[in-house]
Every structure is written in C-alpha cells, then in structure tokens.
Write an enzyme that holds these catalytic residues in place. Structure first.
Site, PDB file in Angstrom:
ATOM      1  N   ARG A  59      62.780  63.485 -21.656  1.00  0.00           N
ATOM      2  CA  ARG A  59      62.627  63.627 -20.210  1.00  0.00           C
ATOM      3  C   ARG A  59      63.784  62.928 -19.501  1.00  0.00           C
ATOM      4  O   ARG A  59      63.860  61.698 -19.488  1.00  0.00           O
ATOM      5  CB  ARG A  59      61.297  63.049 -19.726  1.00  0.00           C
ATOM      6  CG  ARG A  59      61.129  63.194 -18.205  1.00  0.00           C
ATOM      7  CD  ARG A  59      59.692  63.045 -17.730  1.00  0.00           C
ATOM      8  NE  ARG A  59      59.175  61.698 -17.869  1.00  0.00           N
ATOM      9  CZ  ARG A  59      58.000  61.292 -17.358  1.00  0.00           C
ATOM     10  NH1 ARG A  59      57.238  62.166 -16.689  1.00  0.00           N
ATOM     11  NH2 ARG A  59      57.583  60.056 -17.533  1.00  0.00           N
TER      12      ARG A  59
ATOM     13  N   ASP B  54      53.066  53.265 -15.308  1.00  0.00           N
ATOM     14  CA  ASP B  54      54.481  53.571 -15.143  1.00  0.00           C
ATOM     15  C   ASP B  54      54.771  53.729 -13.656  1.00  0.00           C
ATOM     16  O   ASP B  54      53.931  53.390 -12.816  1.00  0.00           O
ATOM     17  CB  ASP B  54      54.899  54.786 -15.974  1.00  0.00           C
ATOM     18  CG  ASP B  54      54.288  56.096 -15.474  1.00  0.00           C
ATOM     19  OD1 ASP B  54      53.591  56.099 -14.422  1.00  0.00           O
ATOM     20  OD2 ASP B  54      54.507  57.133 -16.133  1.00  0.00           O
TER      21      ASP B  54
END
Length: 527
Positions: free
Chosen positions: A161, A443
């Site tokens: 990613r 996160d």
C-alpha cells in the site's frame, strides 16, 4: 551520489540507502512526476471544490454521467492465481520483524503498509523499501532479543500500500517541486521488484488508499500503463485492490472497477477511514452526529448498506470483495478479556463470510487462524465465493447517508477519543504508526475518527453528553491534561512527543477550521 537531472534529495543517505535510491529508480519517479503531477493537483483541487458543495448542503448521489458504466455488462480482467484465495489478509508497516511474522502468519496475503499504519519519516520509507526487497528475494532475517527470525517455506502473497494522493514526499523534489508520496513509494517498489516477483511466479500487487472518485482511479491506471511500458512489462501485469474508505467513492464503485478493469484485484471495505470520511464530509451538517465510536459498527444501517453494496458491485464484475479490519488484538494475562476479543473477531468474520465476502483483514498474527476458521466454514475448499452475486441487495443513496446511531455520547466516549488521539499522535511523532491502544490496533484512520468526532461534537447541536451537558471546547480542554497523564502512565514515557501530541489534539479539535488530514501538518514535523 549520481542523480537524474532535476532530481534532488534533501535528506541524509544512510548506509544501504543507495540500494533503493539509484539513478535509474529515481529517473522513473521523475518521469511519473512530470507526467502526472498536474493531474494529481487538479484532482486534489476537485476534492476541495466537492467539499465546499457538501458543506453548503449538497448530498452525494450516483453519477448520472456514468450510468451507462453501471448498467453495462462487463467484468474485470482475470485474477492471477496467487490473488484468487484471500480469505485472511494481515496488514502492518514495512518493518523488518513485522514483515517476517506477517508473511509467516498463515494468512493468504500480507499488505505491507507505507500509509496509515506507518509514520512516513525518511528512514521508515527507505528502510521499508529495503525490507521489501529482501523479503521478496527471501534473504530477509533478523536477530533480536535472543531470537532469530527467518521466512518459512510457505508465505503469504505480498501486497503493497503506497501513500494516498494527498501526501507528498518532502525529501525528494523534481524540478524544485515535491513528488507525490504515492508515486515515490510505487515507483521504487516497481523498479526494484516487479520483474523479480514475476520470475518467482507472483506479480506487483497493490492496495490503493483514500480514493474519492473514479477519476482518481483513472490516474492510477494511467500511471500503471506508463510504468509497465517503461519497465517492459505486459499491460495488465500490475493488479490493484482499491480501498473504499471514503463515502464519495462508495457512490462510484462500479466506475472505479471499470477504470482499473485491466489492473483490478477488487475492492476492500476500509471501515475506519470510511467512518472518518462520513464525519469529515458532513461535519457542518446540523443534523449529522454519530454516537460513541465503539457503537458505530458494521451492523449500523449506513455501514451495512455500504458493505453489501460493495459486495454486490464486486461480484457482479467478477472481482474479489475483501472485508474490513478487525482491530481487536489478543490480550495476554486476561483469559476472559481475550476470549471476548476473539469472539468479536469470529463474529465479524462470520458475518462477512456469510454475506459473501471473499476474505477480510486482521492486524495481528495471533488472529489469523481465528479469522481463517470462519471463512473456511463457509468457503470450504473454494478459494473465493465470487459466484455469490447478491442480486437481492438493493442500496439507495438514502441508505448510504442515513447516519445512525446518534446516541449515546458519553463522557467516557469523549475521554476515549481524547486518550486514543493523544496516545496515537505521540507514537506517530516518535516514528511508530501502528500502535496497540486499549486492546485495539490503532492506525491513522482510527486517530482521525477520534479527533474529527470531538471536533464535530463541539459544533453539533446534538453533541450532548448523556445528562444534557454540551460537548464544548472548554470541556475538551479540561479533559486533555487528565487523559495525557493517563497516556503517559500507560506508556511509561516522558517523551516530549506526547506533550506535543496533546497540544496538537487540542488545536485540531477546538480550531474553527477543520483540518483535512491530521497527517499533513504532522508530516512537516518529521525528519
């Protein structure tokens, strides 16, 4: 160091960095920057324009101009064999120990992350690329704490990613301008690893974050085509799964798959960023207000509508549908709490599998077997259930934008948002973007929910704590020192990053203007 014309690096070059930052690799970064930076800027400007319209009361809807794409009969290109079975995917930053443990975890795929679970300081970005190179060539190892870490014979499929369109890489400039963080991450990975992956029977696979429209997906597709030409790869070699983690993208899922159809590996339900996106896009709507964060689950009606529409859209186009993250993590030394956490993961994955999803995410190796069990119960030996088309699902624009639950909002919920926000921001500033907090793996997305929800509660007429007290700036300012003290006690740290985090959290939640992404100003504080 020999750099291509127009390319400058404004950061220290540590030993080993020259493996990644070669003149040839940086030339690819520069070529992509020159070809596509104007379009990236144009699309980011469109985001701002769209946000203004939403603030003025507009409501998103399915696009009239792309109706033909939604109604036409088409499918994405065939999926490579090592992307056909994705029952459990594990995610985490491109840190050496994490990479080894994740690839060895028994998951079908591992998404190594240069985005939300990663602090994008210079060292993390370049060292992460080195770690990935070593992992692909199976030369990665680590000696730490008296333990040796090596790859098993059988490992998960690697997916990368890169950063989203809104993030720059400030340490690298081309013709005096910063490059896109996403292009930097993508180009270096492709240059060093695409052919090696193909030689090993795999390929360059990606997750694409934060997309808000099919035009942003089109930009990625054009980058893929140019890169494949530059590297001498067949068109369609790259495969990418798009995270549907913005509410605007939820109205363009067919179109996003269509733009990437030669390079598509399906869609993922990025639940945490999706909730943040809903708050952000409707932040000034006086009728919008969500309850305490833990109550906004995948069974909330608007989240359920989004999840089912994603599933139906993917399978109609023969594309994988990957479920969202279970942020729960195993809890040591508390069997009762641990079993409750495992039950939460089982329930989450059992629902996804029964609905028709082909897989889902976990954040910890200890949860891979629990999640896998639930998908195997439904799939058996089948790699996926793309044949489950869900023609029974009918989702309207109203279904996607009827936001519930609105209550309760409690002092404990407010305190939790403040606590998580400070704790995460403090860790992020110290270089760690993937942080266990209160038995959840947090996160940037969950920190975004925490700070945006507090900002919105302060301004919403519905932002009242049970008992009738308004959530206001004075209350938030009073609670911040208390929660900062708890965070410091939890982490056992006197690091200045937590004091700085508390200052940033206060400013972000009480300022008149809403900050688009908390990582933007924070990034400027990183080395």
């Amino acid at each position: 160091m020999n750099l291509p014309p127009g390319v400058a690096i404004q950061a220290p070059l540590k030993p080993g960095f020259d493996r990644i930052l070669t003149a040839e690799a940086l030339a690819l970064v520069a070529k992509l920057h020159r070809a596509f930076e104007p379009r990236r800027k144009e699309l980011l400007a469109k985001r701002v324009e769209r946000a203004r319209k939403l603030d003025a009361g507009a409501r998103p809807d399915f696009l009239a101009e792309t109706r033909q794409v939604r109604e036409a009969s088409w499918t994405i290109a065939p999926i490579p064999s090592d992307l056909q079975c994705r029952r459990v995917e594990i995610t985490g930053p491109a840190e050496r120990k994490m990479i080894i443990n994740a690839l060895n975890s028994g998951a079908d795929a591992y998404m190594t992350d240069f985005e939300d679970s990663n602090t994008p300081n210079w060292d993390n970005q370049v060292t992460g690329q080195i770690n990935v190179i070593d992992a692909i060539r199976r030369s990665i190892s680590l000696e730490q704490g008296g333990k040796s870490y090596r790859l098993n014979e059988k490992i998960a499929t690697l997916v990368v990613r890169p950063r989203g369109w809104h993030l720059d890489e400030k340490h690298v400039t081309v013709d005096g301008a910063r490059v896109s963080g996403g292009i930097f991450d993508f180009a270096l990975f492709m240059f060093h690893n695409a052919k090696e992956l193909l030689a090993r029977g795999s390929g360059p696979y990606f997750y694409l974050p934060k997309i808000e429209s099919h035009l942003e997906a089109r930009l990625w597709n054009e980058i893929f085509m140019l890169t494949q030409n530059e590297l001498g790869l067949p068109q369609g070699t790259i495969k990418a799964t798009v995270l549907i983690e913005t509410i605007l993208a939820a109205f363009e899922m067919d179109e996003i798959l269509y733009e990437l159809r030669e390079h598509s590996a399906g869609l993922n339900a990025g639940r945490w960023d999706y909730i943040f996106s809903c708050i952000k896009k409707f932040k000034v709507d006086r009728n919008f207000c969500l309850a305490n964060r833990p109550l906004v689950t995948m069974t909330a009606p608007f989240m359920r509508a989004y999840a089912l529409l994603l599933l139906k859209t993917c399978h109609k186009r023969d594309a994988p549908a990957i479920g969202g993250m279970s942020a729960l993590i195993p809890i040591k030394n508390d069997p009762e709490a641990n079993e409750k956490a495992l039950a939460g993961v089982r329930s989450d994955k059992a629902r996804d599998a029964a609905d028709g999803y082909d897989g889902g995410w976990v954040a910890h190796p200890g949860l891979v077997s629990v999640a896998m069990e639930e998908f195997v119960k439904v799939l058996g030996a089948r790699p996926n259930q793309i044949d489950k088309k869900r023609d029974d699902v009918h989702v309207t624009a109203t279904d996607l934008t009827t936001f519930q639950p609105e209550s309760p909002i409690t002092e404990a919920g407010l305190r939790m948002n403040i606590n998580v926000g400070i704790h995460y921001l403090g860790s992020w500033l110290a270089g760690n973007g993937c942080v266990p907090i209160h038995n959840l793996m947090e996160d940037a997305a969950t920190a975004e929910i925490s700070r945006s929800q507090v900002w919105q509660w302060i301004r919403s007429p519905k932002g009242k704590i049970e008992g009738g007290r308004n959530v206001d700036a004075a209350l938030v300012r009073a609670l911040i020192p208390q929660e900062l003290a708890k965070v410091k006690q939890t982490v056992g740290a006197t690091a200045p990053t937590y004091d700085r985090a508390a200052q940033i959290f206060e400013r972000m939640t009480t300022a008149e203007d809403f900050l688009e992404f908390l990582t933007l100003p924070l990034y400027e504080e990183l080395e």
